[in-house]
Scaffold this motif. Structure first.
Motif, PDB file in Angstrom:
ATOM      1  N   GLY A 128       0.841  -1.193   0.000  1.00 45.62           N
ATOM      2  CA  GLY A 128       0.000   0.000   0.000  1.00 45.62           C
ATOM      3  C   GLY A 128       0.880   1.248   0.000  1.00 45.62           C
ATOM      4  O   GLY A 128       1.190   1.765  -1.048  1.00 45.62           O
ATOM      5  N   PRO A 129       1.334   1.708   1.191  1.00 42.94           N
ATOM      6  CA  PRO A 129       0.946   1.263   2.521  1.00 42.94           C
ATOM      7  C   PRO A 129      -0.521   1.565   2.802  1.00 42.94           C
ATOM      8  O   PRO A 129      -1.049   2.558   2.323  1.00 42.94           O
ATOM      9  N   GLY A 130      -1.158   0.679   3.546  1.00 38.82           N
ATOM     10  CA  GLY A 130      -2.570   0.827   3.849  1.00 38.82           C
ATOM     11  C   GLY A 130      -3.379  -0.398   3.531  1.00 38.82           C
ATOM     12  O   GLY A 130      -4.567  -0.455   3.830  1.00 38.82           O
ATOM     13  N   ASP A 156      -3.401  -6.212  10.708  1.00 38.55           N
ATOM     14  CA  ASP A 156      -3.896  -5.043   9.970  1.00 38.55           C
ATOM     15  C   ASP A 156      -3.177  -3.802  10.479  1.00 38.55           C
ATOM     16  O   ASP A 156      -3.220  -3.506  11.681  1.00 38.55           O
ATOM     17  N   PRO A 157      -2.495  -3.062   9.607  1.00 40.03           N
ATOM     18  CA  PRO A 157      -1.759  -1.882  10.074  1.00 40.03           C
ATOM     19  C   PRO A 157      -2.670  -0.867  10.746  1.00 40.03           C
ATOM     20  O   PRO A 157      -3.839  -0.716  10.366  1.00 40.03           O
ATOM     21  N   ARG A 158      -2.144  -0.174  11.736  1.00 38.98           N
ATOM     22  CA  ARG A 158      -2.915   0.886  12.381  1.00 38.98           C
ATOM     23  C   ARG A 158      -3.439   1.850  11.322  1.00 38.98           C
ATOM     24  O   ARG A 158      -2.726   2.230  10.384  1.00 38.98           O
ATOM     25  N   GLY A 159      -4.707   2.203  11.447  1.00 36.83           N
ATOM     26  CA  GLY A 159      -5.336   3.100  10.494  1.00 36.83           C
ATOM     27  C   GLY A 159      -6.198   2.423   9.463  1.00 36.83           C
ATOM     28  O   GLY A 159      -7.053   3.057   8.854  1.00 36.83           O
ATOM     29  N   THR A 390      -6.600   6.832   3.341  1.00 38.70           N
ATOM     30  CA  THR A 390      -6.139   7.774   4.361  1.00 38.70           C
ATOM     31  C   THR A 390      -4.884   7.259   5.041  1.00 38.70           C
ATOM     32  O   THR A 390      -3.947   8.030   5.318  1.00 38.70           O
ATOM     33  N   THR A 391      -4.830   5.960   5.309  1.00 31.81           N
ATOM     34  CA  THR A 391      -3.623   5.377   5.885  1.00 31.81           C
ATOM     35  C   THR A 391      -2.455   5.524   4.931  1.00 31.81           C
ATOM     36  O   THR A 391      -1.326   5.843   5.345  1.00 31.81           O
ATOM     37  N   PHE A 392      -2.712   5.316   3.659  1.00 34.89           N
ATOM     38  CA  PHE A 392      -1.664   5.515   2.642  1.00 34.89           C
ATOM     39  C   PHE A 392      -1.102   6.931   2.739  1.00 34.89           C
ATOM     40  O   PHE A 392       0.106   7.141   2.789  1.00 34.89           O
ATOM     41  N   LEU A 568      -3.827  -7.009  -4.133  1.00 36.13           N
ATOM     42  CA  LEU A 568      -2.639  -6.227  -4.456  1.00 36.13           C
ATOM     43  C   LEU A 568      -3.011  -4.967  -5.227  1.00 36.13           C
ATOM     44  O   LEU A 568      -2.415  -3.902  -5.029  1.00 36.13           O
ATOM     45  N   VAL A 569      -4.017  -5.072  -6.100  1.00 36.36           N
ATOM     46  CA  VAL A 569      -4.488  -3.889  -6.813  1.00 36.36           C
ATOM     47  C   VAL A 569      -5.145  -2.917  -5.840  1.00 36.36           C
ATOM     48  O   VAL A 569      -4.866  -1.722  -5.830  1.00 36.36           O
ATOM     49  N   ASP A 570      -6.030  -3.439  -4.970  1.00 35.78           N
ATOM     50  CA  ASP A 570      -6.731  -2.575  -4.024  1.00 35.78           C
ATOM     51  C   ASP A 570      -5.766  -1.874  -3.085  1.00 35.78           C
ATOM     52  O   ASP A 570      -5.967  -0.715  -2.722  1.00 35.78           O
ATOM     53  N   ALA A 571      -4.713  -2.585  -2.676  1.00 32.65           N
ATOM     54  CA  ALA A 571      -3.771  -2.016  -1.722  1.00 32.65           C
ATOM     55  C   ALA A 571      -2.953  -0.890  -2.333  1.00 32.65           C
ATOM     56  O   ALA A 571      -2.348  -0.110  -1.617  1.00 32.65           O
ATOM     57  N   THR A 572      -2.962  -0.795  -3.642  1.00 32.87           N
ATOM     58  CA  THR A 572      -2.111   0.194  -4.290  1.00 32.87           C
ATOM     59  C   THR A 572      -2.859   1.112  -5.237  1.00 32.87           C
ATOM     60  O   THR A 572      -2.264   1.866  -5.982  1.00 32.87           O
ATOM     61  N   ARG A 573      -4.202   1.087  -5.210  1.00 32.18           N
ATOM     62  CA  ARG A 573      -4.947   1.867  -6.166  1.00 32.18           C
ATOM     63  C   ARG A 573      -5.042   3.312  -5.731  1.00 32.18           C
ATOM     64  O   ARG A 573      -4.993   3.590  -4.536  1.00 32.18           O
ATOM     65  N   PRO A 574      -5.314   4.248  -6.585  1.00 31.62           N
ATOM     66  CA  PRO A 574      -5.128   4.108  -8.020  1.00 31.62           C
ATOM     67  C   PRO A 574      -3.753   4.609  -8.404  1.00 31.62           C
ATOM     68  O   PRO A 574      -3.208   5.463  -7.711  1.00 31.62           O
ATOM     69  N   PRO A 575      -3.131   4.093  -9.447  1.00 30.00           N
ATOM     70  CA  PRO A 575      -1.778   4.494  -9.776  1.00 30.00           C
ATOM     71  C   PRO A 575      -1.719   5.887 -10.383  1.00 30.00           C
ATOM     72  O   PRO A 575      -2.081   6.090 -11.527  1.00 30.00           O
ATOM     73  N   THR A 576      -1.270   6.831  -9.624  1.00 27.59           N
ATOM     74  CA  THR A 576      -1.075   8.178 -10.116  1.00 27.59           C
ATOM     75  C   THR A 576       0.192   8.725  -9.520  1.00 27.59           C
ATOM     76  O   THR A 576       0.757   8.177  -8.601  1.00 27.59           O
TER      77      THR A 576
END
Length: 577
Positions: A128-130, A156-159, A390-392, A568-576
């Protein structure tokens, strides 16, 4: 791992067609080599100082949590039905490890027990992170031989996830095409991002400063102590490699066998890793997807080579900019395409959607309706709020310094956009408006045993060049496994590449680490029987291609592998950028 643009957070539901493909916590006195820093001017978090010896953490380390499958997130239901060895627990942790009096948070911990007697303990993180780690841990157990040899743990990471969450509304913008670099468009984006950050800080300022990678590592080490383990193994993907490197820096004496998969440039700044993404996403798009689509023109009718497929894509984007494709704006199309580059199987998904949109651009209303139905059916995100996003934001902005000059991101977009148009035009960052000063944290693995880094050559989200840089910085403590001519993000768990799985699982299950930096060949892209050479051949010691774990891999429904890829997609979306 992807730099989020908050105004696109809602695009998670548009992930179309995705298919398979600390311590402050330690009980003995901390030392500077084992604690590091958390955040600089964030309230209650020291900068570069060890946690105070006076911090009393006994009430946390002495917890006796209750383990029960009913405590697991609802999203794990299908997985726990496959394994009666999975259960979950709630653990209490201090919000601020330097001053526990500031209050507590709750951590959700998932555990899938190993089948072997005296199983080792393996922590996991999807990045993610997140990204929530609980569900990911169950997937890792189900999709690999690790479920036999290890108790697989996900905190599960805090947040985010089922740990104490933080959720803020995303930024709002009227800009539907980031290629619009006009002053008005940039101002609209910047003002929306600034307002979102200001509102988030006003709402959650008592929690946001403590959502850092170092605190997440301390949370993991707290769980390690509660489990009674001296050392833990670890499998982290994407930003999970950043977390793994920080854990090994803070707690080297508790490091077992670590595999870091799809690596960030974890010895540098977050801005270093994110800064290479426009190039690496474009490389995967230009050098693998476009030629692949051309080779499958009889199926998708987008063109017979990379150039004609690219021209088709630009026609589709133009139709979207002219509002001929309903809900499909240029930005949505760009971002969905980038999402599909994470896994090789996503090439089919991307080409199917483009084929429909190509017909729709030519006036085929039925094709447009089918594309829209596919979008709606693409799968809703696990949570209806914005805890992952938000955690990201909090972790990336808290961990390392970013430019506070908002216009610097717009200037970078103007330079990167024409060269890397798929995601290179994002002109703002929430970190420009972040009110907390981030530290210059350092990774130091000298006290930890050697660990393995695994990296595909054309990984879009974590560029090969950044992984190599991190490896060079800590080469005495890492062995690097390259996968030539391959570009999926997440190289080990769920792979069909026997060379990679043998090397990775030999280390995690037997402690057999590759003797030196090595290279695995790619497997063919989806629907193909041969591997096409891309770029320069990677030099290095070649490993055997036979899969030593073929018989040990679980026989699973395609749906389970799909869940891993979607996560893996959800943890890193969206790629910008």
């Amino acid at each position: 791992m992807t730099r989020h643009s908050a105004r696109f957070a809602a695009l998670g539901a548009m992930a179309l067609f995705v298919t398979a493909s600390a311590t402050a916590c330690q009980s003995d006195d901390p030392s500077p080599s084992a604690t590091g820093s958390a955040s600089s001017s964030a309230p209650g978090i020291a900068s570069g100082e060890p946690n105070p010896k006076s911090a009393d953490l006994a009430k946390y380390t002495s917890q006796k949590p209750t383990w029960d499958e009913k405590l697991c997130p609802k999203s794990m239901a299908s997985l726990t039905l496959l394994s009666n060895r999975t259960d979950c627990a709630k653990v209490t942790a201090p919000k601020d490890y330097t001053d526990p009096k500031k209050g507590d948070i709750t951590l959700l911990v998932a555990r899938t027990k190993g089948k072997a007697p005296n199983s080792r303990i393996l922590f996991t993180n999807p990045g993610g992170p997140g990204g929530p780690a609980a569900r990911f841990s169950a997937l890792v157990s189900q999709l690999s031989p690790l479920g036999k040899t290890h108790d697989v743990i996900g905190v599960d990471p805090r947040g985010t996830g089922e740990s104490t969450p933080v959720s803020c509304e995303p930024a709002k913008s009227h800009v539907s095409d980031d290629r619009d670099q006009s002053p008005a468009a940039i101002s609209d984006i910047q003002s929306g991002v600034k307002k979102a950050v200001d509102d988030c800080v006003a709402k959650h300022g008592d929690y946001l400063p403590y959502i850092t990678t170092d605190n997440t590592a301390r949370d993991q080490d707290l769980v390690r102590q509660i489990l009674g383990a001296d050392k833990v193994d670890y499998y982290g993907v994407s930003a999970g490699t950043w977390l793994g490197a920080r854990y090994a820096t803070l707690f080297p004496q508790h490091v077992g066998r670590f595999v870091l998969d799809s690596n960030t440039n974890f010895t540098g700044l977050f801005s270093d890793s994110f800064g290479t993404q426009p190039m690496s996403f474009q490389r995967r798009w230009d050098q693998q997807f476009l030629p692949w689509a051309g080779r499958h023109d009889t199926t998708y009718h987008l063109g017979k080579d990379a150039g004609t497929v690219k021209a088709s894509y630009e026609r589709i984007r133009k139709a979207a900019s002219e509002k001929k494709l309903d809900l499909f704006t240029p930005n949505i199309i760009d971002h969905v395409m980038a999402q599909q580059l994470y896994g090789d199987e996503g090439f089919r998904s991307a080409a199917q959607l483009l084929s429909l949109l190509n017909s729709a651009a030519n006036g085929d209303k039925a094709a447009l309706e089918k594309a829209k139905r596919s979008a709606v059916g693409g799968g809703a995100p696990e949570y209806t709020d914005y805890r992952e996003d938000t955690t990201f934001m909090a972790v990336t902005c808290n961990d390392t310094p970013w430019s506070k000059d908002a216009n610097s991101y717009a200037e970078t977009a103007k330079k990167d956009g024409p060269k890397y148009p798929l995601i290179g035009y994002d002109s703002s960052s929430p970190c420009a408006y972040w009110p907390y000063t981030a530290p210059q944290i350092k990774v130091d693995l000298k006290g930890a045993p050697p660990m393995m880094m695994v990296q595909t050559e054309l990984d879009p989200a974590t560029a090969y060049e950044g992984a190599i840089k991190a490896h060079q910085d800590v080469s005495a403590n890492t062995r690097f496994l390259s996968v030539d001519n391959q570009g999926n993000h997440g190289a080990l768990v769920g792979t069909t590449n026997g060379c990679v799985s043998t090397a990775g699982y030999d280390f995690l299950t037997k402690g057999k680490l590759i003797a030196k930096d090595s290279v695995c060949p790619a497997v063919p892209l989806t629907g193909e029987k041969q591997v096409y050479e891309v770029g320069t051949k990677i030099a290095g010691d070649k490993l055997p291609t036979a899969d030593a774990y073929a018989k040990d891999k679980p026989s699973l429904a395609q749906q389970i592998l799909q869940e891993l890829l979607q996560m893996l997609v959800d943890a890193t979306r969206p790629p910008t950028r």
